[in-house]
Scaffold this active site. Structure first.
Site, PDB file in Angstrom:
ATOM      1  N   LYS A 114      23.315  43.157   3.968  1.00 35.19           N
ATOM      2  CA  LYS A 114      22.602  41.905   4.264  1.00 35.19           C
ATOM      3  C   LYS A 114      22.461  41.045   3.012  1.00 35.19           C
ATOM      4  O   LYS A 114      22.590  39.827   3.086  1.00 35.19           O
ATOM      5  CB  LYS A 114      21.223  42.197   4.875  1.00 35.19           C
ATOM      6  CG  LYS A 114      21.299  42.703   6.320  1.00 35.19           C
ATOM      7  CD  LYS A 114      19.928  42.781   6.980  1.00 35.19           C
ATOM      8  CE  LYS A 114      20.044  43.214   8.439  1.00 35.19           C
ATOM      9  NZ  LYS A 114      18.766  43.329   9.120  1.00 35.19           N
ATOM     10  N   LYS A 197      29.161  45.683  13.178  1.00 33.94           N
ATOM     11  CA  LYS A 197      28.266  45.979  14.297  1.00 33.94           C
ATOM     12  C   LYS A 197      27.735  44.685  14.904  1.00 33.94           C
ATOM     13  O   LYS A 197      27.570  43.678  14.192  1.00 33.94           O
ATOM     14  CB  LYS A 197      27.106  46.881  13.846  1.00 33.94           C
ATOM     15  CG  LYS A 197      25.905  46.147  13.288  1.00 33.94           C
ATOM     16  CD  LYS A 197      24.735  47.081  13.066  1.00 33.94           C
ATOM     17  CE  LYS A 197      23.473  46.279  12.747  1.00 33.94           C
ATOM     18  NZ  LYS A 197      22.716  45.867  13.925  1.00 33.94           N
ATOM     19  N   LYS A 200      21.711  40.944  15.554  1.00 33.98           N
ATOM     20  CA  LYS A 200      20.958  39.739  15.908  1.00 33.98           C
ATOM     21  C   LYS A 200      21.087  38.691  14.827  1.00 33.98           C
ATOM     22  O   LYS A 200      21.115  37.507  15.103  1.00 33.98           O
ATOM     23  CB  LYS A 200      19.461  40.072  16.073  1.00 33.98           C
ATOM     24  CG  LYS A 200      19.138  40.687  17.419  1.00 33.98           C
ATOM     25  CD  LYS A 200      17.628  40.689  17.645  1.00 33.98           C
ATOM     26  CE  LYS A 200      17.110  42.109  17.613  1.00 33.98           C
ATOM     27  NZ  LYS A 200      16.714  42.592  16.304  1.00 33.98           N
TER      28      LYS A 200
HETATM   29  P1  ATP Z   1      19.079  42.413  12.645  1.00 34.78           P
HETATM   30  O1  ATP Z   1      20.485  41.886  12.510  1.00 34.78           O
HETATM   31  O2  ATP Z   1      18.028  41.351  12.544  1.00 34.78           O
HETATM   32  O3  ATP Z   1      18.818  43.604  11.758  1.00 34.78           O
HETATM   33  P2  ATP Z   1      19.694  44.147  14.822  1.00 34.78           P
HETATM   34  O4  ATP Z   1      20.598  43.614  15.861  1.00 34.78           O
HETATM   35  O5  ATP Z   1      20.273  45.070  13.799  1.00 34.78           O
HETATM   36  O6  ATP Z   1      18.972  42.915  14.156  1.00 34.78           O
HETATM   37  P3  ATP Z   1      17.233  45.644  14.929  1.00 34.78           P
HETATM   38  O7  ATP Z   1      15.996  45.011  15.431  1.00 34.78           O
HETATM   39  O8  ATP Z   1      17.423  45.761  13.452  1.00 34.78           O
HETATM   40  O9  ATP Z   1      18.474  44.866  15.565  1.00 34.78           O
HETATM   41  O10 ATP Z   1      17.395  47.088  15.562  1.00 34.78           O
HETATM   42  C1  ATP Z   1      16.781  47.469  16.797  1.00 34.78           C
HETATM   43  C2  ATP Z   1      17.489  48.707  17.324  1.00 34.78           C
HETATM   44  O11 ATP Z   1      18.794  48.345  17.810  1.00 34.78           O
HETATM   45  C3  ATP Z   1      17.715  49.793  16.269  1.00 34.78           C
HETATM   46  O12 ATP Z   1      17.446  51.054  16.841  1.00 34.78           O
HETATM   47  C4  ATP Z   1      19.179  49.678  15.932  1.00 34.78           C
HETATM   48  O13 ATP Z   1      19.732  50.911  15.534  1.00 34.78           O
HETATM   49  C5  ATP Z   1      19.749  49.241  17.270  1.00 34.78           C
HETATM   50  N1  ATP Z   1      20.990  48.488  17.083  1.00 34.78           N
HETATM   51  C6  ATP Z   1      21.137  47.321  16.419  1.00 34.78           C
HETATM   52  N2  ATP Z   1      22.405  46.914  16.461  1.00 34.78           N
HETATM   53  C7  ATP Z   1      23.100  47.855  17.152  1.00 34.78           C
HETATM   54  C8  ATP Z   1      24.466  47.986  17.548  1.00 34.78           C
HETATM   55  N3  ATP Z   1      25.360  47.069  17.232  1.00 34.78           N
HETATM   56  N4  ATP Z   1      24.815  49.067  18.274  1.00 34.78           N
HETATM   57  C9  ATP Z   1      23.897  50.008  18.628  1.00 34.78           C
HETATM   58  N5  ATP Z   1      22.589  49.943  18.288  1.00 34.78           N
HETATM   59  C10 ATP Z   1      22.193  48.880  17.559  1.00 34.78           C
HETATM   60 MG    MG Z   2      19.037  45.674  12.174  1.00 37.80          MG
END
Ligand code: ATP
Ligand code: MG
Length: 334
Positions: A114, A197, A200
């Protein structure tokens, strides 16, 4: 016998969750509520590390809680709350920072990824200390299990190390939690860049399937997903990451195995397969989007549910902080 406890959290970094959040994490949260004593939180303090706009954060936090309920988290069965409503998170977060080595924190790959995207001037210190606050989020509730996606594996390892270190240096206070990470669907990739991956906070939403987006928009994104050379619908994560990611998504929703899908689409091309992926995805997401929107119409009720959750959470969390402070020699106020 008391049920084993599970805890997890999700960041309100966007107005909508994406498929990775659901398939990698929240789907397990819903299952665990039947067999475990479950604690789930919207980790709004973590979202501050992304420099999110206040109005957006406000709306995304409520939308996150509404999506969790729409996806099946039942506030009667689970303790559902907002992280900033329980100040013990910050209190134990500081303790965790004081027992983490700088080198240890520097090895966290999410921070490296990040911060590399943002550049060092736009990377805040909170992004660096985020895994220690996350360790506190978990350890406060003494859970045995932490259901997360694959991308969180390293943070769970750190949490286990910190709990063990505290226990051996001061006093046996913390339960050492285990990650609860699925084999299939634990990592969903970006549709435009199937080596990254789905996230968000990705710089573009073109590769994200957002739960609250319209069926038409999601269908369009699935149809324009990057696919690979060749035309066979076969699973090969290394040479065909794009089509393999779509197969994982299809299988997770339809229940068809990867082998079933390979058979079903043996004589067909990518186009037919993508249409089928779009159908299964949108038919599952339509009712979730509608339910979320309904819940967001009554913000008073949503806020009330979250208040009940945070009061229950604070009872457990405050007791853990009290024990940790005592063990470290901080004087109780009396
Ligand atoms: P950000 O980019 O803001 O970090 P994020 O999409 O990674 O957002 P988080 O809120 O950090 O989402 O994570 C929430 C949950 O979703 C965590 O358990 C994380 O492991 C899971 N998660 C996030 N992205 C993925 C993905 N691409 N595949 C499977 N699980 C995911
Ligand atoms: Mg995350």
């Amino acid at each position: 016998m008391a049920k084993a406890r599970a805890l997890s959290g999700i960041q309100p970094t966007s107005g909508s969750f994406h498929l990775g959040n659901y398939l990698g994490a929240v789907r397990q949260w819903v299952e665990l509520q039947e067999s475990h004593d479950t604690y789930y939180c919207v980790v709004d303090l973590h979202a501050l590390t992304a420099g999110i706009d206040p109005a957006k954060l406000h709306d995304a936090t409520l939308a996150s809680a509404a999506q969790l309920i729409a996806l099946g988290i039942d506030p009667q069965k689970s303790t559902l709350f907002i992280q900033s409503h329980v100040p013990a998170h910050n209190q134990l977060g500081w303790i965790m920072e004081c027992i983490t080595g700088f080198g240890e924190a520097s090895r966290m790959t999410q921070f490296k990824d990040k911060s590399a995207k943002n550049g060092s001037d736009r990377t805040v210190v909170g992004l660096f200390t985020y895994p220690m606050l996350q360790a506190a989020d978990i350890l406060l509730y003494q859970p045995q299990y932490v259901p997360v996606g694959e991308d969180q594996r390293q943070h769970i390892e750190l949490t286990r190390d910190l709990a063990g270190r505290f226990n051996s240096t001061y006093k046996e206070i913390f339960t050492i939690p285990e990650g609860y990470i699925l084999k299939a669907g634990a990592k969903i990739y970006d549709l435009q860049d199937p080596t990254a991956k789905m996230s968000k906070s990705a710089s573009s939403t073109s590769g994200l399937i957002e739960l609250l987006d319209t069926a038409a928009a999601n269908t369009k994104k699935i149809k324009s997903a990057t696919t690979d050379a060749g035309r066979e619908v076969t699973f090969d994560g290394v040479n065909k990451p794009g089509i393999s990611n779509l197969m994982t998504i299809h299988s997770a929703f339809s229940g068809a195995s990867i082998a079933d899908l390979e058979n079903e689409f043996a004589d067909k091309g990518y186009g037919d397969f993508k249409s089928s992926v779009a159908d299964v995805v949108t038919s599952h997401l339509d009712p979730i989007r509608e339910r979320t929107n309904e819940l967001l119409q009554d913000k008073g009720e949503l806020t009330r549910l979250l208040k009940v959750g945070s009061e229950k959470a604070a009872l457990v969390a405050d007791e853990t902080v009290r024990q940790a402070y005592n063990a470290m020699g901080l004087i109780p106020r009396g």
